[in-house]
Design an enzyme around this catalytic site. Structure first.
Site, mmCIF file in Angstrom:
data_model
loop_
_atom_site.group_PDB
_atom_site.id
_atom_site.type_symbol
_atom_site.label_atom_id
_atom_site.label_comp_id
_atom_site.label_asym_id
_atom_site.label_seq_id
_atom_site.Cartn_x
_atom_site.Cartn_y
_atom_site.Cartn_z
ATOM 1 C CE LYS A 272 13.729 -0.259 -5.406
ATOM 2 N NZ LYS A 272 13.671 0.237 -6.766
ATOM 3 C CG ASP B 62 15.895 6.333 -11.559
ATOM 4 O OD1 ASP B 62 16.627 6.121 -10.575
ATOM 5 O OD2 ASP B 62 14.770 5.814 -11.691
ATOM 6 N NE ARG C 240 -2.586 18.041 2.022
ATOM 7 C CZ ARG C 240 -3.334 19.137 2.214
ATOM 8 N NH1 ARG C 240 -2.882 20.328 1.851
ATOM 9 N NH2 ARG C 240 -4.519 19.033 2.766
ATOM 10 C CE1 TYR D 128 11.253 -0.364 -10.295
ATOM 11 C CE2 TYR D 128 9.547 1.285 -10.569
ATOM 12 C CZ TYR D 128 10.047 0.193 -9.901
ATOM 13 O OH TYR D 128 9.361 -0.347 -8.855
HETATM 14 C C1 LIG Z 1 12.628 0.916 -7.472
HETATM 15 C C2 LIG Z 1 12.935 1.910 -8.514
HETATM 16 C C3 LIG Z 1 12.099 2.995 -8.743
HETATM 17 C C4 LIG Z 1 10.791 3.161 -7.994
HETATM 18 O O1 LIG Z 1 10.999 3.381 -6.633
HETATM 19 P P1 LIG Z 1 9.954 2.943 -5.495
HETATM 20 O O2 LIG Z 1 10.608 3.465 -4.266
HETATM 21 O O3 LIG Z 1 9.828 1.463 -5.547
HETATM 22 O O4 LIG Z 1 8.663 3.621 -5.823
HETATM 23 C C5 LIG Z 1 12.458 3.907 -9.702
HETATM 24 N N1 LIG Z 1 13.595 3.770 -10.424
HETATM 25 C C6 LIG Z 1 14.419 2.732 -10.236
HETATM 26 C C7 LIG Z 1 15.660 2.628 -11.061
HETATM 27 C C8 LIG Z 1 14.120 1.771 -9.285
HETATM 28 O O5 LIG Z 1 14.944 0.728 -9.118
#
Ligand SMILES: *Cc1c(COP(=O)(O)O)cnc(C)c1O
Length: 383
Positions: free
Chosen positions: A198, A173, A47, A103
């Site tokens: 992504k 982000d 962990r 998001y």
């Molecule tokens: C998809 C996404 C997230 C969240 O990510 P996950 O891997 O789905 O938890 C956060 N910010 C943006 C801009 C995203 O496109």
């Protein structure tokens, strides 16, 4: 001084050693042999640390901050990385500014933050509202640029300077751009956070998140949050993502070229409105994007006149899957309004371009637009 392609193929890999693999395999271990004092052991219990994370974290740090030392922590999803930053660094009574157009899970994260005693203000990504929302009580400014799904862009450097002048931290982000598209830490941000699910992983087979920072104290807080909440990434996922980084540069280049070709083709269509792509000259965000981004990403957004037309279009596409998420090697698109979380028109489509041939994608999209037109009745028009 290395280029992005050279950096991507070697990021986080160990020095060459005789008879060792160039990319070490996943270390599947819940515990490690641990004689003596655990405090000096690099790995003891799964962990707290795992060599496969360490390698991926070194890669993330190198890509997000090639010229200055940085630290990264990996998480099992982008939202786990997001909540680690927000909940590990904010205290009851603090104020945070979040994007109002970010998001789709952010409103629910906001409700959790407020229940925890953090004050939250929101402001849209475009324009000067984020700047106006900064006051001396703000502890953290969270920005998402380009924003998902509206593809607005804000000036990271300008916002970071203004936030720092008021004693606030800045987190960006960086999901949509990836570190090959923009490097928030170089632009003054304290933290670069992303969903690696992504474009970073890019193969649609792993959920992943990360937090990168140059500040050792912030990094320690984030790591401690991960250990105390147990929000840990599986070694197999870490290894898959690291393996895939070797093609990040190729994917980013190809996906950007495909997105630009598709955006240019969509611009010619009378039924398309609200077309956005930050890499498209003339886009409202292009000027700021061109100043701070090195590549513009793979997402194009636009609207068709109504929900039915959008659904017909999505159903007629053959090379673009009707699916959520973005950034993968195979193109996807969805009618974003079906989720109900984003303030978008019913016919709004978010399209993610993969690494197929641009001419094939453009032809498929044109054909599907024709097939979705109200006068395209019967099978004769579906070529
Ligand atoms: C998809 C996404 C997230 C969240 O990510 P996950 O891997 O789905 O938890 C956060 N910010 C943006 C801009 C995203 O496109």
């Amino acid at each position: 001084m290395t280029g992005d392609g050279t950096r991507a193929v070697r990021a986080g890999l160990p020095e060459a050693a005789a008879y060792e693999p160039p990319v070490p395999g996943p270390v599947l271990a819940a515990h490690f042999h641990l004689p003596g004092d655990p405090a000096v052991a690099p790995y003891g219990y799964g962990r707290e640390g795992n060599p496969t994370w360490t390698a991926l974290e070194a890669a993330v740090a190198e890509l997000e901050s090639p010229d200055q030392p940085a630290h990264a922590a990996v998480f099992p999803s982008g939202i786990a990385a997001t909540t680690a930053v927000l909940f590990a660094l904010l205290r009851p009574g603090d104020v945070a500014v979040l994007p109002s157009d970010g998001y789709q899970l952010l409103p629910r994260v906001r409700a959790r933050l407020e229940a925890f005693g953090v004050g939250v203000r929101t402001a849209p990504t475009g324009g000067d509202a984020q700047l106006a929302a900064l006051s001396d009580d703000v502890r953290l400014l969270w920005i998402e640029t380009p924003s998902n799904p509206g593809l607005d862009v804000c000036d990271i450097r300008r916002l970071a300077d203004a936030a720092h002048a008021r004693g606030a931290l800045v987190a960006v982000d960086n999901t949509l751009a990836t570190p090959l598209g923009q490097r928030p830490l170089d632009l003054g941000a304290d933290l670069s956070v992303a969903s690696g699910t992504k474009a970073f992983n890019g193969h649609g087979d792993v959920l992943l998140g990360y937090v990168a920072t140059r500040d050792a104290r912030l990094h320690a807080e984030i790591r401690d949050w991960r250990t105390t909440t147990g929000a840990i990434l599986g070694p197999m996922e870490a290894w898959l993502a690291h393996r895939g980084l070797a093609t990040l540069h190729l994917r980013a280049e190809r996906q950007q070229a495909n997105a630009l070709a598709v955006a240019a083709a969509l611009r010619e269509r009378p039924e398309v409105s609200g077309l956005r792509y930050p890499g498209l000259p003339g886009d409202p965000a292009h000027e700021v994007a061109a100043r701070q981004m090195r590549r513009f990403g793979c997402v194009v957004s636009f609207a068709l006149p109504d929900r039915e037309r959008a659904d017909r279009f999505l159903g007629a596409l053959r090379l673009v899957d009707d699916a959520t998420s973005f950034g993968g090697v195979r193109s996807t698109a969805e009618r974003r309004g079906r989720w109900g979380g984003d303030a978008v028109p019913e016919g709004f489509i978010r399209m993610s371009l993969g690494v197929e041939d641009a001419a094939d994608l453009v032809a498929d999209i044109r054909r599907a637009l024709d097939a979705a037109a109200p006068d395209a009745s019967g099978t004769s028009t579906v070529r």
